[in-house]
Scaffold this motif. Structure first.
Motif, PDB file in Angstrom:
ATOM      1  N   ASP A  97       0.816  -1.214   0.000  1.00 54.02           N
ATOM      2  CA  ASP A  97       0.000   0.000   0.000  1.00 54.02           C
ATOM      3  C   ASP A  97       0.849   1.263   0.000  1.00 54.02           C
ATOM      4  OD1 ASP A  97      -2.394  -1.547   0.241  1.00 54.02           O
ATOM      5  OD2 ASP A  97      -1.990  -1.764   2.382  1.00 54.02           O
ATOM      6  N   ILE A  98       2.161   1.105  -0.128  1.00 54.18           N
ATOM      7  CA  ILE A  98       3.070   2.245  -0.106  1.00 54.18           C
ATOM      8  C   ILE A  98       3.655   2.453  -1.501  1.00 54.18           C
ATOM      9  CG2 ILE A  98       3.638   2.077   2.349  1.00 54.18           C
ATOM     10  CD1 ILE A  98       6.121   0.470   1.628  1.00 54.18           C
ATOM     11  N   PRO A  99       4.144   3.650  -1.797  1.00 52.93           N
ATOM     12  CA  PRO A  99       4.704   3.913  -3.125  1.00 52.93           C
ATOM     13  C   PRO A  99       5.934   3.052  -3.411  1.00 52.93           C
ATOM     14  CG  PRO A  99       4.318   5.959  -1.917  1.00 52.93           C
ATOM     15  CD  PRO A  99       4.163   4.851  -0.937  1.00 52.93           C
ATOM     16  N   VAL A 100       6.103   2.727  -4.679  1.00 54.85           N
ATOM     17  CA  VAL A 100       7.235   1.925  -5.130  1.00 54.85           C
ATOM     18  C   VAL A 100       7.885   2.626  -6.316  1.00 54.85           C
ATOM     19  CG1 VAL A 100       7.980  -0.297  -6.073  1.00 54.85           C
ATOM     20  CG2 VAL A 100       6.087  -0.217  -4.419  1.00 54.85           C
ATOM     21  N   GLU A 101       9.204   2.845  -6.224  1.00 54.19           N
ATOM     22  CA  GLU A 101       9.936   3.342  -7.380  1.00 54.19           C
ATOM     23  C   GLU A 101      10.720   2.184  -7.984  1.00 54.19           C
ATOM     24  OE1 GLU A 101      12.430   6.498  -5.883  1.00 54.19           O
ATOM     25  OE2 GLU A 101      13.995   5.111  -5.204  1.00 54.19           O
ATOM     26  N   VAL A 102      10.859   2.214  -9.304  1.00 52.62           N
ATOM     27  CA  VAL A 102      11.438   1.073 -10.014  1.00 52.62           C
ATOM     28  C   VAL A 102      12.542   1.532 -10.957  1.00 52.62           C
ATOM     29  CG1 VAL A 102      10.965  -0.870 -11.557  1.00 52.62           C
ATOM     30  CG2 VAL A 102       9.198  -0.110  -9.944  1.00 52.62           C
ATOM     31  N   GLY A 103      13.651   0.793 -10.955  1.00 54.44           N
ATOM     32  CA  GLY A 103      14.739   1.071 -11.874  1.00 54.44           C
ATOM     33  C   GLY A 103      15.320  -0.215 -12.430  1.00 54.44           C
ATOM     34  N   GLY A 104      16.151  -0.070 -13.462  1.00 50.22           N
ATOM     35  CA  GLY A 104      16.835  -1.229 -14.037  1.00 50.22           C
ATOM     36  C   GLY A 104      16.377  -1.567 -15.433  1.00 50.22           C
ATOM     37  N   GLY A 105      17.138  -1.138 -16.436  1.00 45.28           N
ATOM     38  CA  GLY A 105      16.848  -1.528 -17.818  1.00 45.28           C
ATOM     39  C   GLY A 105      15.706  -0.781 -18.469  1.00 45.28           C
ATOM     40  N   ILE A 106      15.314   0.350 -17.909  1.00 45.31           N
ATOM     41  CA  ILE A 106      14.189   1.126 -18.475  1.00 45.31           C
ATOM     42  C   ILE A 106      14.768   2.090 -19.502  1.00 45.31           C
ATOM     43  CG2 ILE A 106      12.231   2.620 -17.934  1.00 45.31           C
ATOM     44  CD1 ILE A 106      12.486   1.551 -15.007  1.00 45.31           C
ATOM     45  N   ARG A 107      14.610   1.747 -20.772  1.00 45.37           N
ATOM     46  CA  ARG A 107      15.332   2.505 -21.798  1.00 45.37           C
ATOM     47  C   ARG A 107      14.440   3.018 -22.923  1.00 45.37           C
ATOM     48  NH1 ARG A 107      20.849  -0.693 -21.467  1.00 45.37           N
ATOM     49  NH2 ARG A 107      20.961  -0.735 -19.188  1.00 45.37           N
ATOM     50  N   ASN A 108      13.113   2.925 -22.763  1.00 44.04           N
ATOM     51  CA  ASN A 108      12.221   3.497 -23.774  1.00 44.04           C
ATOM     52  C   ASN A 108      10.922   3.956 -23.120  1.00 44.04           C
ATOM     53  OD1 ASN A 108      10.333   1.183 -23.758  1.00 44.04           O
ATOM     54  ND2 ASN A 108      12.025   0.104 -24.750  1.00 44.04           N
TER      55      ASN A 108
END
Length: 242
Positions: A74-85
């Motif tokens: 129920d809490i915010p999630v930030e995501v990274g890794g291989g996001i290129r488009n």
């Protein structure tokens, strides 16, 4: 100061690397969703999820698990890794991610960063990973001739409001964060900074907290929490203390 537990995904499991090296891996859980729920239950107000396979491959590889994590907590999630488009950005934000962290594309395709910022505003964070002061990209495998500050100032012109700064030499080592470089980046860029890499004891958090006035408003914690050198409740109490 916001304390953000990290969940690093590799082959579907929750792991930690040392200095981003695959041969220095420790597996902490076969159930990343349960780990995310555990951090939430312990009081975390934000989570940081990294698709390590995606970072090395150049495209998201653990999307299903990431979406399950976002759906479970129920809490915010930030995501990274291989996001290129733009499609990957849209898919993650559309799946409920609060922010996406762009790394390699900040060097390889700054126009994409500008377009993403125009479309998603503060939903876009640029990860600036530095090795001996120079920016590293593509899963930290390549170092480019650009300093962290140079990249930060370039990204600011494109509309970026927040960066995630990692000193690679400190990441996963429990040797303490690079306070000087972190504070310097925040002061000279004028951007909001998420600190990452090396936090090992509560004293490290006390020192980082002193940089709040400079713009360092949050810190990602991984190895210290998993190894137990810092308890999340103690970190949260320190962060909230005036």
């Amino acid at each position: 100061m916001l304390i953000i537990p990290a969940i690093d995904l590799r082959e579907g499991r929750c792991v930690r690397l040392v200095e981003g090296r695959l041969d220095q891996e420790t597996i902490y859980s076969d159930d990343p969703v349960a780990m995310a729920l555990s951090w939430q239950q312990q009081g975390a107000e934000y989570l940081h999820v990294v698709d390590l396979d995606g970072a090395f491959a150049g495209a998201p590889k653990n999307l299903a698990i990431i979406k399950n994590i976002i759906a479970a907590v129920d809490i915010p999630v930030e995501v990274g890794g291989g996001i290129r488009n733009l499609e990957a950005i849209e898919e993650l934000l559309g799946s409920g991610a609060s922010r996406v962290v762009l790394g390699t594309v900040a060097i390889r395709n700054p126009e994409l960063v500008q377009e993403a910022c125009q479309k998603f505003g503060e939903g876009i964070v640029v990860g600036i990973d530095a090795k001996n002061g120079k920016v590293a990209i593509q899963g930290w495998g390549i170092t480019v001739e650009k300093t962290a500050l140079e990249l930060a100032l370039e990204m600011k012109k494109l509309g970026v409001q927040r960066v995630l700064f990692t000193d690679i030499k400190r990441d996963g080592t429990l040797q303490g964060p690079n306070l000087e470089a972190t504070g310097d980046l925040a002061r000279k860029s004028g951007l909001k900074v998420i600190a990452s890499g090396g936090v090992s004891v509560l004293e490290d958090l006390k020192e980082l907290k002193k940089l709040e006035a400079d713009g360092v408003d949050s810190v990602i914690m991984g190895k210290a929490l998993y190894a137990g050198t810092i308890k999340l409740k103690d970190a949260l109490a320190l962060a909230e203390a005036k």
